[in-house]
Motif scaffolding. Structure first.
Motif, PDB file in Angstrom:
ATOM      1  N   MET A   1     -21.664 -56.806  -2.610  1.00 53.39           N
ATOM      2  CA  MET A   1     -22.475 -55.737  -3.205  1.00 53.39           C
ATOM      3  C   MET A   1     -23.909 -55.863  -2.696  1.00 53.39           C
ATOM      4  O   MET A   1     -24.560 -56.890  -2.894  1.00 53.39           O
ATOM      5  CB  MET A   1     -22.445 -55.848  -4.735  1.00 53.39           C
ATOM      6  CG  MET A   1     -23.212 -54.752  -5.455  1.00 53.39           C
ATOM      7  SD  MET A   1     -23.006 -54.889  -7.232  1.00 53.39           S
ATOM      8  CE  MET A   1     -24.046 -53.535  -7.771  1.00 53.39           C
ATOM      9  N   ASN A   2     -24.390 -54.832  -1.994  1.00 54.39           N
ATOM     10  CA  ASN A   2     -25.715 -54.886  -1.399  1.00 54.39           C
ATOM     11  C   ASN A   2     -26.812 -54.813  -2.455  1.00 54.39           C
ATOM     12  O   ASN A   2     -26.662 -54.181  -3.498  1.00 54.39           O
ATOM     13  CB  ASN A   2     -25.897 -53.732  -0.406  1.00 54.39           C
ATOM     14  CG  ASN A   2     -25.017 -53.885   0.812  1.00 54.39           C
ATOM     15  OD1 ASN A   2     -24.662 -55.003   1.203  1.00 54.39           O
ATOM     16  ND2 ASN A   2     -24.643 -52.770   1.419  1.00 54.39           N
ATOM     17  N   LYS A   3     -27.943 -55.459  -2.139  1.00 53.98           N
ATOM     18  CA  LYS A   3     -29.103 -55.374  -3.024  1.00 53.98           C
ATOM     19  C   LYS A   3     -29.787 -54.024  -2.835  1.00 53.98           C
ATOM     20  O   LYS A   3     -29.842 -53.494  -1.730  1.00 53.98           O
ATOM     21  CB  LYS A   3     -30.089 -56.496  -2.718  1.00 53.98           C
ATOM     22  CG  LYS A   3     -29.572 -57.883  -3.053  1.00 53.98           C
ATOM     23  CD  LYS A   3     -30.692 -58.903  -2.864  1.00 53.98           C
ATOM     24  CE  LYS A   3     -30.253 -60.283  -3.354  1.00 53.98           C
ATOM     25  NZ  LYS A   3     -29.742 -61.121  -2.310  1.00 53.98           N
ATOM     26  N   ILE A   4     -30.317 -53.487  -3.936  1.00 57.57           N
ATOM     27  CA  ILE A   4     -31.036 -52.217  -3.900  1.00 57.57           C
ATOM     28  C   ILE A   4     -32.441 -52.442  -4.437  1.00 57.57           C
ATOM     29  O   ILE A   4     -32.626 -53.045  -5.506  1.00 57.57           O
ATOM     30  CB  ILE A   4     -30.316 -51.150  -4.752  1.00 57.57           C
ATOM     31  CG1 ILE A   4     -28.916 -50.877  -4.188  1.00 57.57           C
ATOM     32  CG2 ILE A   4     -31.133 -49.852  -4.794  1.00 57.57           C
ATOM     33  CD1 ILE A   4     -28.084 -49.937  -5.040  1.00 57.57           C
ATOM     34  N   ASN A   5     -33.424 -51.976  -3.688  1.00 55.60           N
ATOM     35  CA  ASN A   5     -34.817 -52.068  -4.132  1.00 55.60           C
ATOM     36  C   ASN A   5     -35.004 -51.194  -5.365  1.00 55.60           C
ATOM     37  O   ASN A   5     -34.819 -49.968  -5.320  1.00 55.60           O
ATOM     38  CB  ASN A   5     -35.742 -51.614  -2.995  1.00 55.60           C
ATOM     39  CG  ASN A   5     -37.194 -51.736  -3.375  1.00 55.60           C
ATOM     40  OD1 ASN A   5     -37.611 -52.713  -3.984  1.00 55.60           O
ATOM     41  ND2 ASN A   5     -37.982 -50.731  -3.015  1.00 55.60           N
ATOM     42  N   LEU A   6     -35.369 -51.794  -6.492  1.00 59.30           N
ATOM     43  CA  LEU A   6     -35.430 -51.072  -7.756  1.00 59.30           C
ATOM     44  C   LEU A   6     -36.686 -50.218  -7.863  1.00 59.30           C
ATOM     45  O   LEU A   6     -37.770 -50.625  -7.428  1.00 59.30           O
ATOM     46  CB  LEU A   6     -35.394 -52.055  -8.929  1.00 59.30           C
ATOM     47  CG  LEU A   6     -34.146 -52.953  -9.044  1.00 59.30           C
ATOM     48  CD1 LEU A   6     -34.277 -53.864 -10.249  1.00 59.30           C
ATOM     49  CD2 LEU A   6     -32.878 -52.114  -9.150  1.00 59.30           C
ATOM     50  N   SER A   7     -36.531 -49.049  -8.457  1.00 52.60           N
ATOM     51  CA  SER A   7     -37.691 -48.239  -8.801  1.00 52.60           C
ATOM     52  C   SER A   7     -38.455 -48.919  -9.925  1.00 52.60           C
ATOM     53  O   SER A   7     -37.931 -49.816 -10.616  1.00 52.60           O
ATOM     54  CB  SER A   7     -37.255 -46.845  -9.248  1.00 52.60           C
ATOM     55  OG  SER A   7     -36.531 -46.934 -10.469  1.00 52.60           O
ATOM     56  N   GLU A   8     -39.695 -48.511 -10.133  1.00 56.32           N
ATOM     57  CA  GLU A   8     -40.500 -49.104 -11.201  1.00 56.32           C
ATOM     58  C   GLU A   8     -39.830 -48.916 -12.561  1.00 56.32           C
ATOM     59  O   GLU A   8     -39.801 -49.838 -13.381  1.00 56.32           O
ATOM     60  CB  GLU A   8     -41.891 -48.475 -11.206  1.00 56.32           C
ATOM     61  CG  GLU A   8     -42.831 -49.081 -12.232  1.00 56.32           C
ATOM     62  CD  GLU A   8     -44.235 -48.511 -12.169  1.00 56.32           C
ATOM     63  OE1 GLU A   8     -45.026 -48.740 -13.116  1.00 56.32           O
ATOM     64  OE2 GLU A   8     -44.550 -47.813 -11.182  1.00 56.32           O
ATOM     65  N   LYS A   9     -39.267 -47.741 -12.786  1.00 54.63           N
ATOM     66  CA  LYS A   9     -38.596 -47.462 -14.060  1.00 54.63           C
ATOM     67  C   LYS A   9     -37.377 -48.356 -14.248  1.00 54.63           C
ATOM     68  O   LYS A   9     -37.169 -48.922 -15.338  1.00 54.63           O
ATOM     69  CB  LYS A   9     -38.194 -45.990 -14.104  1.00 54.63           C
ATOM     70  CG  LYS A   9     -37.533 -45.570 -15.413  1.00 54.63           C
ATOM     71  CD  LYS A   9     -37.210 -44.086 -15.396  1.00 54.63           C
ATOM     72  CE  LYS A   9     -36.545 -43.657 -16.712  1.00 54.63           C
ATOM     73  NZ  LYS A   9     -36.221 -42.199 -16.694  1.00 54.63           N
ATOM     74  N   GLN A  10     -36.556 -48.494 -13.207  1.00 56.54           N
ATOM     75  CA  GLN A  10     -35.360 -49.332 -13.309  1.00 56.54           C
ATOM     76  C   GLN A  10     -35.737 -50.805 -13.438  1.00 56.54           C
ATOM     77  O   GLN A  10     -35.069 -51.571 -14.142  1.00 56.54           O
ATOM     78  CB  GLN A  10     -34.470 -49.121 -12.082  1.00 56.54           C
ATOM     79  CG  GLN A  10     -33.105 -49.819 -12.178  1.00 56.54           C
ATOM     80  CD  GLN A  10     -32.242 -49.290 -13.298  1.00 56.54           C
ATOM     81  OE1 GLN A  10     -32.069 -48.081 -13.429  1.00 56.54           O
ATOM     82  NE2 GLN A  10     -31.693 -50.184 -14.112  1.00 56.54           N
ATOM     83  N   PHE A  11     -36.796 -51.214 -12.757  1.00 58.87           N
ATOM     84  CA  PHE A  11     -37.263 -52.600 -12.848  1.00 58.87           C
ATOM     85  C   PHE A  11     -37.628 -52.938 -14.297  1.00 58.87           C
ATOM     86  O   PHE A  11     -37.232 -53.984 -14.827  1.00 58.87           O
ATOM     87  CB  PHE A  11     -38.477 -52.798 -11.937  1.00 58.87           C
ATOM     88  CG  PHE A  11     -38.909 -54.237 -11.765  1.00 58.87           C
ATOM     89  CD1 PHE A  11     -38.467 -54.975 -10.686  1.00 58.87           C
ATOM     90  CD2 PHE A  11     -39.754 -54.840 -12.686  1.00 58.87           C
ATOM     91  CE1 PHE A  11     -38.858 -56.301 -10.520  1.00 58.87           C
ATOM     92  CE2 PHE A  11     -40.159 -56.157 -12.536  1.00 58.87           C
ATOM     93  CZ  PHE A  11     -39.708 -56.891 -11.448  1.00 58.87           C
ATOM     94  N   GLU A  12     -38.365 -52.040 -14.955  1.00 57.44           N
ATOM     95  CA  GLU A  12     -38.750 -52.269 -16.354  1.00 57.44           C
ATOM     96  C   GLU A  12     -37.527 -52.258 -17.264  1.00 57.44           C
ATOM     97  O   GLU A  12     -37.443 -53.055 -18.212  1.00 57.44           O
ATOM     98  CB  GLU A  12     -39.759 -51.218 -16.800  1.00 57.44           C
ATOM     99  CG  GLU A  12     -41.118 -51.378 -16.150  1.00 57.44           C
ATOM    100  CD  GLU A  12     -42.171 -50.456 -16.767  1.00 57.44           C
ATOM    101  OE1 GLU A  12     -41.884 -49.845 -17.818  1.00 57.44           O
ATOM    102  OE2 GLU A  12     -43.272 -50.357 -16.196  1.00 57.44           O
ATOM    103  N   LYS A  13     -36.569 -51.379 -16.982  1.00 57.51           N
ATOM    104  CA  LYS A  13     -35.336 -51.342 -17.776  1.00 57.51           C
ATOM    105  C   LYS A  13     -34.580 -52.664 -17.652  1.00 57.51           C
ATOM    106  O   LYS A  13     -34.106 -53.226 -18.657  1.00 57.51           O
ATOM    107  CB  LYS A  13     -34.461 -50.175 -17.309  1.00 57.51           C
ATOM    108  CG  LYS A  13     -33.137 -50.039 -18.044  1.00 57.51           C
ATOM    109  CD  LYS A  13     -32.362 -48.824 -17.542  1.00 57.51           C
ATOM    110  CE  LYS A  13     -31.045 -48.661 -18.281  1.00 57.51           C
ATOM    111  NZ  LYS A  13     -30.100 -49.754 -17.991  1.00 57.51           N
ATOM    112  N   ASN A  14     -34.456 -53.178 -16.411  1.00 56.58           N
ATOM    113  CA  ASN A  14     -33.749 -54.442 -16.209  1.00 56.58           C
ATOM    114  C   ASN A  14     -34.509 -55.614 -16.813  1.00 56.58           C
ATOM    115  O   ASN A  14     -33.893 -56.569 -17.324  1.00 56.58           O
ATOM    116  CB  ASN A  14     -33.516 -54.677 -14.715  1.00 56.58           C
ATOM    117  CG  ASN A  14     -32.458 -53.754 -14.145  1.00 56.58           C
ATOM    118  OD1 ASN A  14     -32.059 -52.782 -14.775  1.00 56.58           O
ATOM    119  ND2 ASN A  14     -32.012 -54.026 -12.934  1.00 56.58           N
TER     120      ASN A  14
END
Length: 392
Positions: A1-14
């Motif tokens: 499963m490849n890594k995906i550069n997270l958006s700022e919104k997704q980063f905060e969610k994670n």
């Protein structure tokens, strides 16, 4: 499963999901392929966990470099358990269910003793894991598909941990009280050490649009360090400790640099085939191994050549040949990630993968070929690169 550069919104969610894991679980296992950024990102996160009453375990099967002693002292002082032996680790991991935390590791092939350790993880009823990384490329992967991840383009993995702590402190994620600070001195020191190592004292920071943690943590460390003490206070002091070259290293450099070839700003050194922890010195009471000098040589060669340095050697522990290529601090004329096709074609079926950053890449080659053949292919690589990228 490849890594995906997270958006700022997704980063905060994670980040919030990670805090939810921290809220409900007590035991965390830090598992990584080792360099200063790996150790420091893991240790800084472990220090945060210890501060809120959680347990942290680190697996470190490699030989310790004296330059990292201060980090292990910090871990010991904060009651972070470090295990060096696989059998001891297996016993501990079987005693309770740990959350696996994998930082600064491109893929599972770089994790020490992965098959034995992964077998234990798969036996858990509650399989939870956290992955934090800044490596992207053709062989970079999310190691556990269900991990809660913080993947982003960043100058170091420690930058990402700092971003996570910043979100915790500013977005009211309920772990510490509003009056408590997430950036205490040992956390700051550990984060800054990893950043100094991965960015060569702030020289290599390709992601300038990110928060400048090198500057922020430098100011914070100065503020938190008592005057007139022997404690590390500045990035220069940290960098001097983690890159200190002693007499033994000087002697090894003097011997091997005779084989260093340069052309138009490009340099290459193929290290003799030795055991990684073998003593390279015949002088009485002196010891220095390839493991002791490999990081120093990776940083030294591009500066000696002027633009780009190639360091190639046999890693007897991984049983693979390694090719590490790095730019000098003053040269930005080539994205080193573009070299993967050249190396894949050169080594064909023996190519095992690799990648990195614009200014630093590493590639792995199967150890089945004879050393002389590997050496000849690296010399071919040197010639091809000099003709294609260094004609002027």
């Amino acid at each position: 499963m490849n890594k995906i550069n997270l958006s700022e919104k997704q980063f905060e969610k994670n980040a919030k999901e990670i805090q939810e894991i921290i809220n409900k679980r007590n035991d965390f296992f830090f598992y990584f392929s080792s360099d200063f950024d790996s150790v420091c990102s893991s240790l800084s996160f472990a220090l945060y966990l210890r501060r809120i009453g959680k347990n942290a375990l680190i697996y470190f099967p490699q030989n310790k470099d004296k330059s990292s002693d201060f980090l292990f002292k910090i871990a010991d002082y904060n009651k972070i358990l470090i295990i060096f032996d696989l059998n001891d680790l297996i016993a501990e991991l079987n005693s309770k269910e740990y959350v696996f935390a994998i930082f600064d590791t491109p893929n599972k092939s770089l994790l020490p003793d992965f098959d034995a350790i992964n077998k234990i993880f798969n036996s858990y009823q509650n399989k939870e894991s956290i992955e934090i990384d800044h490596h992207f490329g053709n062989d970079s992967e999310q190691i556990y598909p269900d991990s809660v991840s913080l993947f982003k383009y960043a100058n170091s993995c420690c930058d990402i941990v700092a971003d996570f702590l910043w979100i915790c402190q500013t977005k009211s994620l309920p772990i510490l009280s509003d009056t408590e600070d997430y950036f205490l001195r040992n956390i700051v020191l550990t984060l800054l050490t990893g950043i100094c190592s991965d960015t060569q004292l702030g020289k290599f920071c390709p992601f300038s649009n990110e928060r400048n943690w090198f500057e922020i943590l430098t100011q914070r460390l100065d503020l938190l360090t008592w005057k007139d003490t022997d404690n590390l206070r500045t990035p220069n002091e940290i960098f001097e400790v983690i890159t200190k070259v002693n007499k033994s290293k000087d002697l090894v450099f003097e011997k091997v640099m005779n084989n260093f070839k340069t052309k138009k700003g490009l340099g290459a050194l193929v290290f003799p085939k030795v055991e990684k922890d073998e003593n390279l010195l015949s002088e009485e009471n002196l010891f220095c191994s390839l493991e002791d000098v490999s990081d120093d040589l990776v940083n030294l060669l591009p500066e000696k050549a002027g633009k780009v340095g190639i360091f190639a050697y046999f890693d007897s522990k991984k049983e693979k040949y390694m090719i590490k290529i790095r730019r000098s601090a003053s040269f930005q004329g080539l994205d080193l990630r573009s070299l993967d096709k050249l190396i894949m074609d050169l080594f064909d079926n023996n190519f095992c993968g690799g990648g990195g950053h614009p200014g630093a890449v590493s590639f792995r080659v199967a150890g089945v070929m004879e050393y002389e053949e590997f050496q000849n292919k690296v010399e071919t690589l040197f010639f091809q690169m000099s003709e294609k990228y260094f004609v002027n």
